[in-house]
Scaffold this motif. Structure first.
Motif, PDB file in Angstrom:
ATOM      1  N   TYR A  71     -54.679  29.825  30.250  1.00 57.42           N
ATOM      2  CA  TYR A  71     -54.250  29.740  31.642  1.00 57.42           C
ATOM      3  C   TYR A  71     -55.261  28.967  32.478  1.00 57.42           C
ATOM      4  O   TYR A  71     -55.268  29.067  33.709  1.00 57.42           O
ATOM      5  CB  TYR A  71     -53.969  31.122  32.235  1.00 57.42           C
ATOM      6  CG  TYR A  71     -54.984  32.178  31.894  1.00 57.42           C
ATOM      7  CD1 TYR A  71     -54.884  32.911  30.716  1.00 57.42           C
ATOM      8  CD2 TYR A  71     -56.037  32.466  32.761  1.00 57.42           C
ATOM      9  CE1 TYR A  71     -55.818  33.888  30.400  1.00 57.42           C
ATOM     10  CE2 TYR A  71     -56.967  33.434  32.454  1.00 57.42           C
ATOM     11  CZ  TYR A  71     -56.855  34.153  31.271  1.00 57.42           C
ATOM     12  OH  TYR A  71     -57.774  35.118  30.966  1.00 57.42           O
ATOM     13  N   GLY A  72     -56.122  28.210  31.811  1.00 57.54           N
ATOM     14  CA  GLY A  72     -57.077  27.355  32.491  1.00 57.54           C
ATOM     15  C   GLY A  72     -58.215  27.011  31.559  1.00 57.54           C
ATOM     16  O   GLY A  72     -58.328  27.563  30.445  1.00 57.54           O
ATOM     17  N   VAL A  73     -59.070  26.098  32.016  1.00 59.63           N
ATOM     18  CA  VAL A  73     -60.220  25.712  31.204  1.00 59.63           C
ATOM     19  C   VAL A  73     -61.078  26.946  30.912  1.00 59.63           C
ATOM     20  O   VAL A  73     -61.416  27.709  31.817  1.00 59.63           O
ATOM     21  CB  VAL A  73     -61.053  24.631  31.927  1.00 59.63           C
ATOM     22  CG1 VAL A  73     -62.350  24.357  31.177  1.00 59.63           C
ATOM     23  CG2 VAL A  73     -60.243  23.357  32.072  1.00 59.63           C
ATOM     24  N   LYS A  74     -61.359  27.134  29.651  1.00 53.46           N
ATOM     25  CA  LYS A  74     -62.155  28.250  29.129  1.00 53.46           C
ATOM     26  C   LYS A  74     -61.477  29.619  29.293  1.00 53.46           C
ATOM     27  O   LYS A  74     -62.078  30.654  28.977  1.00 53.46           O
ATOM     28  CB  LYS A  74     -63.549  28.286  29.760  1.00 53.46           C
ATOM     29  CG  LYS A  74     -64.385  27.043  29.478  1.00 53.46           C
ATOM     30  CD  LYS A  74     -65.838  27.247  29.855  1.00 53.46           C
ATOM     31  CE  LYS A  74     -66.640  25.960  29.816  1.00 53.46           C
ATOM     32  NZ  LYS A  74     -66.535  25.226  28.551  1.00 53.46           N
ATOM     33  N   ASP A  75     -60.234  29.651  29.760  1.00 52.82           N
ATOM     34  CA  ASP A  75     -59.485  30.902  29.916  1.00 52.82           C
ATOM     35  C   ASP A  75     -58.382  30.962  28.878  1.00 52.82           C
ATOM     36  O   ASP A  75     -57.394  30.220  28.970  1.00 52.82           O
ATOM     37  CB  ASP A  75     -58.876  30.997  31.318  1.00 52.82           C
ATOM     38  CG  ASP A  75     -59.917  31.172  32.391  1.00 52.82           C
ATOM     39  OD1 ASP A  75     -59.717  30.619  33.485  1.00 52.82           O
ATOM     40  OD2 ASP A  75     -60.920  31.860  32.131  1.00 52.82           O
ATOM     41  N   THR A  76     -58.571  31.841  27.886  1.00 54.32           N
ATOM     42  CA  THR A  76     -57.575  31.967  26.828  1.00 54.32           C
ATOM     43  C   THR A  76     -57.317  33.443  26.542  1.00 54.32           C
ATOM     44  O   THR A  76     -58.126  34.309  26.895  1.00 54.32           O
ATOM     45  CB  THR A  76     -58.039  31.279  25.533  1.00 54.32           C
ATOM     46  OG1 THR A  76     -59.199  31.945  25.028  1.00 54.32           O
ATOM     47  CG2 THR A  76     -58.355  29.808  25.772  1.00 54.32           C
ATOM     48  N   ASP A  77     -56.206  33.693  25.887  1.00 57.09           N
ATOM     49  CA  ASP A  77     -55.877  35.074  25.524  1.00 57.09           C
ATOM     50  C   ASP A  77     -55.031  35.066  24.259  1.00 57.09           C
ATOM     51  O   ASP A  77     -54.445  34.038  23.891  1.00 57.09           O
ATOM     52  CB  ASP A  77     -55.129  35.776  26.656  1.00 57.09           C
ATOM     53  CG  ASP A  77     -55.266  37.293  26.593  1.00 57.09           C
ATOM     54  OD1 ASP A  77     -54.807  37.960  27.528  1.00 57.09           O
ATOM     55  OD2 ASP A  77     -55.820  37.812  25.590  1.00 57.09           O
ATOM     56  N   LYS A  99     -61.433  21.255  28.175  1.00 54.61           N
ATOM     57  CA  LYS A  99     -60.896  20.325  29.159  1.00 54.61           C
ATOM     58  C   LYS A  99     -59.444  20.688  29.425  1.00 54.61           C
ATOM     59  O   LYS A  99     -58.772  21.210  28.549  1.00 54.61           O
ATOM     60  CB  LYS A  99     -60.963  18.877  28.638  1.00 54.61           C
ATOM     61  CG  LYS A  99     -62.348  18.373  28.320  1.00 54.61           C
ATOM     62  CD  LYS A  99     -62.315  16.906  27.905  1.00 54.61           C
ATOM     63  CE  LYS A  99     -61.652  16.717  26.568  1.00 54.61           C
ATOM     64  NZ  LYS A  99     -61.715  15.282  26.132  1.00 54.61           N
ATOM     65  N   THR A 100     -58.971  20.392  30.616  1.00 51.89           N
ATOM     66  CA  THR A 100     -57.589  20.717  30.956  1.00 51.89           C
ATOM     67  C   THR A 100     -56.613  20.124  29.964  1.00 51.89           C
ATOM     68  O   THR A 100     -55.631  20.753  29.587  1.00 51.89           O
ATOM     69  CB  THR A 100     -57.251  20.194  32.370  1.00 51.89           C
ATOM     70  OG1 THR A 100     -58.098  20.825  33.309  1.00 51.89           O
ATOM     71  CG2 THR A 100     -55.795  20.470  32.729  1.00 51.89           C
ATOM     72  N   GLU A 101     -56.873  18.908  29.525  1.00 50.97           N
ATOM     73  CA  GLU A 101     -55.892  18.193  28.723  1.00 50.97           C
ATOM     74  C   GLU A 101     -55.853  18.563  27.246  1.00 50.97           C
ATOM     75  O   GLU A 101     -54.906  18.212  26.557  1.00 50.97           O
ATOM     76  CB  GLU A 101     -56.100  16.679  28.866  1.00 50.97           C
ATOM     77  CG  GLU A 101     -57.476  16.172  28.465  1.00 50.97           C
ATOM     78  CD  GLU A 101     -58.431  16.076  29.641  1.00 50.97           C
ATOM     79  OE1 GLU A 101     -58.348  16.923  30.558  1.00 50.97           O
ATOM     80  OE2 GLU A 101     -59.255  15.150  29.646  1.00 50.97           O
ATOM     81  N   ASP A 102     -56.869  19.256  26.738  1.00 55.00           N
ATOM     82  CA  ASP A 102     -56.923  19.535  25.307  1.00 55.00           C
ATOM     83  C   ASP A 102     -56.976  21.035  25.026  1.00 55.00           C
ATOM     84  O   ASP A 102     -57.771  21.771  25.611  1.00 55.00           O
ATOM     85  CB  ASP A 102     -58.153  18.879  24.666  1.00 55.00           C
ATOM     86  CG  ASP A 102     -58.022  17.377  24.578  1.00 55.00           C
ATOM     87  OD1 ASP A 102     -59.045  16.687  24.737  1.00 55.00           O
ATOM     88  OD2 ASP A 102     -56.902  16.888  24.352  1.00 55.00           O
TER      89      ASP A 102
END
Lengths: 113, 111
Positions: A50-56, A70-73
């Protein structure tokens, strides 16, 4: 066209090797997803961001890790590939803010021998 | 958790109408989507229903009944190119816009 590419498109690898799949988007979307698709199971969510460095984690995250620097990758890594991870992997992005549509990349067919 | 049920296969005649049903169980329901996937291709978005009722988009319509945890996709004037798999998907509150997909219905359109 939501500008989503996946690489590689096809890969054959051996059991126990690490594998990284890449999803690249060109339209600055915040939400990105990794799914796997297997016969009889439909699409199952592995991880999302849900954003750069934000994962679940999704419903089938064991054996997988992700990174988004990065936003794109959005990268999906199989730390030690197993035959049960043979599948077609799809990356998706959520449409513009407030949208409920997901746009899918072309997929990566991974075979673990 | 979430679960969805849809028929695995449906066959229909070109020019006819076909309905693909989807029942679901989920907590924190937001809405129901439908996707189309041709063999070898990626899923593509068809429709999204958040409120009860029918949404029409050209030859395709989608219906939702929240009280019955039920929806359907209606395809009219079937064409051969409509042969594909169709997935329903629930949007739920298990995180940031998580979506859980059904196992898909393979539609075969015959002449």
């Amino acid at each position: 066209d939501a500008g989503i590419t996946q690489s590689p498109r096809h890969k054959v690898t051996e059991t126990g090797t690490p594998v990284t799949l890449r999803c690249h988007q060109t339209e600055n979307h915040r939400y990105m997803y990794w799914y796997r698709q297997d016969p009889g199971h439909g699409l199952r969510l592995i991880h999302y961001s849900y954003g750069v460095k934000d994962t679940d984690k999704g419903e089938v995250s064991d054996g997988y890790s992700v990174s988004r620097s990065k936003t794109e990758d959005f990268l999906l890594t199989l730390e030690s590939a197993t035959s049960s991870q043979t599948s077609v992997y799809f990356c998706a992005i959520r449409g513009t803010s407030g949208s409920n549509e997901q746009y899918f990349g072309p997929g990566t067919r991974l075979t673990v021998t | 958790g979430q679960s969805l049920e849809q028929p695995s296969e449906v066959t229909a005649v070109e020019g006819a109408i076909v309905q693909i049903n989807c029942t679901y169980q989920t907590s924190g329901f937001y809405g129901l989507s439908w996707y189309q996937q041709h063999d070898g291709g990626a899923p593509t978005f068809l429709s999204y229903n958040a409120l009860d009722g029918l949404e029409e988009t050209g030859r395709f319509s989608s219906f939702l009944s929240r009280s019955d945890s039920y929806g359907y996709l209606l395809l009219q004037e079937l064409q051969m190119k409509d042969s594909a798999s169709y997935f329903c998907a629930v949007h739920h509150s298990g995180g940031y816009q998580k979506v859980t997909f059904g196992t898909g219905t393979k539609l075969q359109v015959i002449p």
